[in-house]
Design a protein around this motif. Sequence first.
Motif, PDB file in Angstrom:
ATOM      1  N   MET A   1       9.813  13.937  -2.017  1.00 50.06           N
ATOM      2  CA  MET A   1       9.891  12.380  -2.534  1.00 50.06           C
ATOM      3  C   MET A   1       8.924  11.409  -1.738  1.00 50.06           C
ATOM      4  SD  MET A   1      13.568   9.861  -1.324  1.00 50.06           S
ATOM      5  CE  MET A   1      12.523   9.001  -1.032  1.00 50.06           C
ATOM      6  N   SER A   2       7.920  10.913  -3.120  1.00 46.52           N
ATOM      7  CA  SER A   2       7.394   9.920  -2.431  1.00 46.52           C
ATOM      8  C   SER A   2       7.440   8.802  -1.555  1.00 46.52           C
ATOM      9  CB  SER A   2       6.152   9.975  -3.545  1.00 46.52           C
ATOM     10  OG  SER A   2       7.053   9.082  -4.770  1.00 46.52           O
ATOM     11  N   ALA A   3       6.838   8.750  -0.968  1.00 43.26           N
ATOM     12  CA  ALA A   3       7.174   7.352  -0.488  1.00 43.26           C
ATOM     13  C   ALA A   3       6.938   6.217  -1.164  1.00 43.26           C
ATOM     14  CB  ALA A   3       5.877   6.849   0.980  1.00 43.26           C
ATOM     15  N   ARG A   4       7.321   5.053  -1.037  1.00 44.66           N
ATOM     16  CA  ARG A   4       7.281   3.626  -1.611  1.00 44.66           C
ATOM     17  C   ARG A   4       6.084   3.254  -1.935  1.00 44.66           C
ATOM     18  NH1 ARG A   4      11.800  -0.589   0.294  1.00 44.66           N
ATOM     19  NH2 ARG A   4      10.533   0.493   2.382  1.00 44.66           N
ATOM     20  N   PRO A   5       5.388   2.740  -3.169  1.00 45.03           N
ATOM     21  CA  PRO A   5       3.858   1.873  -3.037  1.00 45.03           C
ATOM     22  C   PRO A   5       3.963   0.925  -1.893  1.00 45.03           C
ATOM     23  CG  PRO A   5       5.339   1.595  -5.128  1.00 45.03           C
ATOM     24  CD  PRO A   5       6.178   2.457  -4.687  1.00 45.03           C
ATOM     25  N   PHE A   6       2.842   0.750  -1.091  1.00 48.24           N
ATOM     26  CA  PHE A   6       3.486  -0.309   0.071  1.00 48.24           C
ATOM     27  C   PHE A   6       3.666  -1.867  -0.612  1.00 48.24           C
ATOM     28  CE2 PHE A   6       1.004  -2.402   3.646  1.00 48.24           C
ATOM     29  CZ  PHE A   6       1.933  -2.115   4.872  1.00 48.24           C
ATOM     30  N   GLU A   7       2.695  -1.955  -1.869  1.00 43.13           N
ATOM     31  CA  GLU A   7       3.549  -3.448  -2.024  1.00 43.13           C
ATOM     32  C   GLU A   7       4.948  -3.826  -2.413  1.00 43.13           C
ATOM     33  OE1 GLU A   7       3.024  -5.334  -5.870  1.00 43.13           O
ATOM     34  OE2 GLU A   7       1.236  -4.451  -5.566  1.00 43.13           O
ATOM     35  N   ARG A   8       5.799  -2.699  -2.275  1.00 41.50           N
ATOM     36  CA  ARG A   8       6.774  -3.626  -2.353  1.00 41.50           C
ATOM     37  C   ARG A   8       7.338  -2.995  -1.042  1.00 41.50           C
ATOM     38  NH1 ARG A   8      10.217   1.125  -5.573  1.00 41.50           N
ATOM     39  NH2 ARG A   8       9.181   1.227  -7.244  1.00 41.50           N
ATOM     40  N   VAL A   9       6.238  -1.932   0.037  1.00 42.86           N
ATOM     41  CA  VAL A   9       7.109  -2.909   1.499  1.00 42.86           C
ATOM     42  C   VAL A   9       6.924  -3.930   1.745  1.00 42.86           C
ATOM     43  CG1 VAL A   9       6.669  -1.934   3.829  1.00 42.86           C
ATOM     44  CG2 VAL A   9       7.166  -0.002   2.095  1.00 42.86           C
ATOM     45  N   VAL A  10       5.440  -4.606   1.439  1.00 40.44           N
ATOM     46  CA  VAL A  10       5.779  -5.492   1.747  1.00 40.44           C
ATOM     47  C   VAL A  10       6.284  -6.850   1.339  1.00 40.44           C
ATOM     48  CG1 VAL A  10       3.572  -7.832   1.478  1.00 40.44           C
ATOM     49  CG2 VAL A  10       2.595  -5.537   1.887  1.00 40.44           C
ATOM     50  N   ASP A  11       6.460  -6.733  -0.450  1.00 38.90           N
ATOM     51  CA  ASP A  11       7.216  -7.048  -0.946  1.00 38.90           C
ATOM     52  C   ASP A  11       9.074  -7.295  -0.014  1.00 38.90           C
ATOM     53  OD1 ASP A  11       5.544  -8.034  -2.701  1.00 38.90           O
ATOM     54  OD2 ASP A  11       6.322  -6.743  -4.031  1.00 38.90           O
ATOM     55  N   GLU A  12       9.135  -6.490   0.078  1.00 38.30           N
ATOM     56  CA  GLU A  12      10.862  -6.101   0.917  1.00 38.30           C
ATOM     57  C   GLU A  12      10.376  -7.352   2.328  1.00 38.30           C
ATOM     58  OE1 GLU A  12      14.039  -3.054   2.073  1.00 38.30           O
ATOM     59  OE2 GLU A  12      12.239  -2.372   0.081  1.00 38.30           O
ATOM     60  N   HIS A  13      10.233  -6.744   2.704  1.00 43.89           N
ATOM     61  CA  HIS A  13      10.141  -6.435   4.291  1.00 43.89           C
ATOM     62  C   HIS A  13       8.804  -8.168   5.064  1.00 43.89           C
ATOM     63  CE1 HIS A  13      13.197  -3.337   5.179  1.00 43.89           C
ATOM     64  NE2 HIS A  13      11.816  -2.436   4.427  1.00 43.89           N
ATOM     65  N   GLY A  14       8.056  -8.411   4.256  1.00 51.79           N
ATOM     66  CA  GLY A  14       7.670  -9.453   4.652  1.00 51.79           C
ATOM     67  C   GLY A  14       8.125 -10.731   5.124  1.00 51.79           C
ATOM     68  N   PRO A  15       8.744 -11.319   4.123  1.00 55.20           N
ATOM     69  CA  PRO A  15       9.345 -12.708   4.705  1.00 55.20           C
ATOM     70  C   PRO A  15       9.909 -12.420   6.048  1.00 55.20           C
ATOM     71  CG  PRO A  15       9.960 -12.678   2.237  1.00 55.20           C
ATOM     72  CD  PRO A  15       8.828 -11.203   2.534  1.00 55.20           C
ATOM     73  N   MET A  16      10.559 -11.189   6.608  1.00 58.01           N
ATOM     74  CA  MET A  16      11.706 -11.263   8.007  1.00 58.01           C
ATOM     75  C   MET A  16      10.425 -10.803   8.998  1.00 58.01           C
ATOM     76  SD  MET A  16      11.782  -8.450  10.110  1.00 58.01           S
ATOM     77  CE  MET A  16      12.235  -7.266   9.227  1.00 58.01           C
ATOM     78  N   VAL A  17       9.185 -10.067   8.642  1.00 60.77           N
ATOM     79  CA  VAL A  17       7.820 -10.208   9.587  1.00 60.77           C
ATOM     80  C   VAL A  17       7.611 -11.400   9.639  1.00 60.77           C
ATOM     81  CG1 VAL A  17       5.809  -8.901  10.159  1.00 60.77           C
ATOM     82  CG2 VAL A  17       7.594  -8.094   8.630  1.00 60.77           C
ATOM     83  N   LEU A  18       7.246 -11.744   8.563  1.00 63.15           N
ATOM     84  CA  LEU A  18       7.178 -13.729   8.639  1.00 63.15           C
ATOM     85  C   LEU A  18       7.510 -14.367   9.711  1.00 63.15           C
ATOM     86  CD1 LEU A  18       4.978 -15.508   8.285  1.00 63.15           C
ATOM     87  CD2 LEU A  18       5.131 -16.515   6.006  1.00 63.15           C
TER      88      LEU A  18
ATOM     89  N   GLU B   1       1.269   8.329   7.374  1.00 64.52           N
ATOM     90  CA  GLU B   1       1.652   8.929   7.738  1.00 64.52           C
ATOM     91  C   GLU B   1       3.147   9.574   8.416  1.00 64.52           C
ATOM     92  OE1 GLU B   1      -0.283  11.813   8.741  1.00 64.52           O
ATOM     93  OE2 GLU B   1      -1.731  10.841   7.396  1.00 64.52           O
ATOM     94  N   LEU B   2       4.004   7.504   7.764  1.00 64.21           N
ATOM     95  CA  LEU B   2       4.871   7.591   8.067  1.00 64.21           C
ATOM     96  C   LEU B   2       5.935   8.544   7.636  1.00 64.21           C
ATOM     97  CD1 LEU B   2       6.771   5.108  10.131  1.00 64.21           C
ATOM     98  CD2 LEU B   2       6.591   4.349   7.471  1.00 64.21           C
ATOM     99  N   PRO B   3       6.936   9.039   8.658  1.00 67.62           N
ATOM    100  CA  PRO B   3       7.644   9.765   8.242  1.00 67.62           C
ATOM    101  C   PRO B   3       8.726   9.299   7.264  1.00 67.62           C
ATOM    102  CG  PRO B   3       8.600  10.021  10.196  1.00 67.62           C
ATOM    103  CD  PRO B   3       6.994   8.780  10.052  1.00 67.62           C
ATOM    104  N   ALA B   4       9.231   9.895   5.955  1.00 69.03           N
ATOM    105  CA  ALA B   4       9.907   9.618   4.626  1.00 69.03           C
ATOM    106  C   ALA B   4      11.328   9.350   5.065  1.00 69.03           C
ATOM    107  CB  ALA B   4      10.166  10.753   4.239  1.00 69.03           C
ATOM    108  N   ASP B   5      11.670   9.559   6.330  1.00 70.53           N
ATOM    109  CA  ASP B   5      13.213   8.808   6.868  1.00 70.53           C
ATOM    110  C   ASP B   5      13.002   7.599   8.121  1.00 70.53           C
ATOM    111  OD1 ASP B   5      12.036  11.107   8.521  1.00 70.53           O
ATOM    112  OD2 ASP B   5      13.923  11.760   9.659  1.00 70.53           O
ATOM    113  N   ALA B   6      11.422   7.422   8.398  1.00 69.03           N
ATOM    114  CA  ALA B   6      11.903   6.109   8.986  1.00 69.03           C
ATOM    115  C   ALA B   6      12.261   5.413   8.876  1.00 69.03           C
ATOM    116  CB  ALA B   6       9.486   5.919   9.616  1.00 69.03           C
ATOM    117  N   ASN B   7      12.853   3.721  10.040  1.00 70.70           N
ATOM    118  CA  ASN B   7      13.264   3.073   9.670  1.00 70.70           C
ATOM    119  C   ASN B   7      11.954   2.372   9.614  1.00 70.70           C
ATOM    120  OD1 ASN B   7      13.948   0.568  10.522  1.00 70.70           O
ATOM    121  ND2 ASN B   7      15.510   0.597  11.417  1.00 70.70           N
ATOM    122  N   VAL B   8      11.921   1.787   8.779  1.00 73.35           N
ATOM    123  CA  VAL B   8      10.621   1.143   7.584  1.00 73.35           C
ATOM    124  C   VAL B   8      10.881  -0.056   8.234  1.00 73.35           C
ATOM    125  CG1 VAL B   8       8.809  -0.162   5.986  1.00 73.35           C
ATOM    126  CG2 VAL B   8      10.242   2.032   5.827  1.00 73.35           C
TER     127      VAL B   8
END
Length: 165
Positions: free
Chosen positions: A1-18, A47-54
Amino acid sequence: MSARPFERVVDEHGPMVLRVCRAVVGPADAEDAWSETFLSALKAYPELPADANVEAWLVTIAHRKAIDVLRARARRPVPVDALPEEPSRTGRPEDWDGDLWHALTQLPEKQRTAVAYHYLAGFPYREVAAITGGTADAARRAAADGIKALRLKDLSAAEPEGARP
């Protein structure tokens, strides 16, 4: 299984991080801390492991970047001639509450960060403790004391002293 595109990570978690960045460093420096968080995360993401809590990984990076911002702020000269500009009402997210920021600045740092990470980011106390250092019980106590102090404040009567504490 490949990692999600980083853009999706930003879209999903960006507001919470802000939200976390705003709670920890304030509205004036939050977007800088947010940007630095995602620049660092982008470099390390392959390099982030696939099972990491992003989400926890991003908040840990944001916490470290917030410390960098606070240290840099302490070295900057403080202007005394003019009042700082008010935070933009058109920034992300649209519902920024300056009165809440003012109330958060009145809390000790441990309480402010525990409230931000637990109540704004939604992390369990054991993860708050892992980010800030200490035990889950200490994080729980700091968050409870912070919420108690916030409840005692009348946010509608708060007079902001400016964008920075």
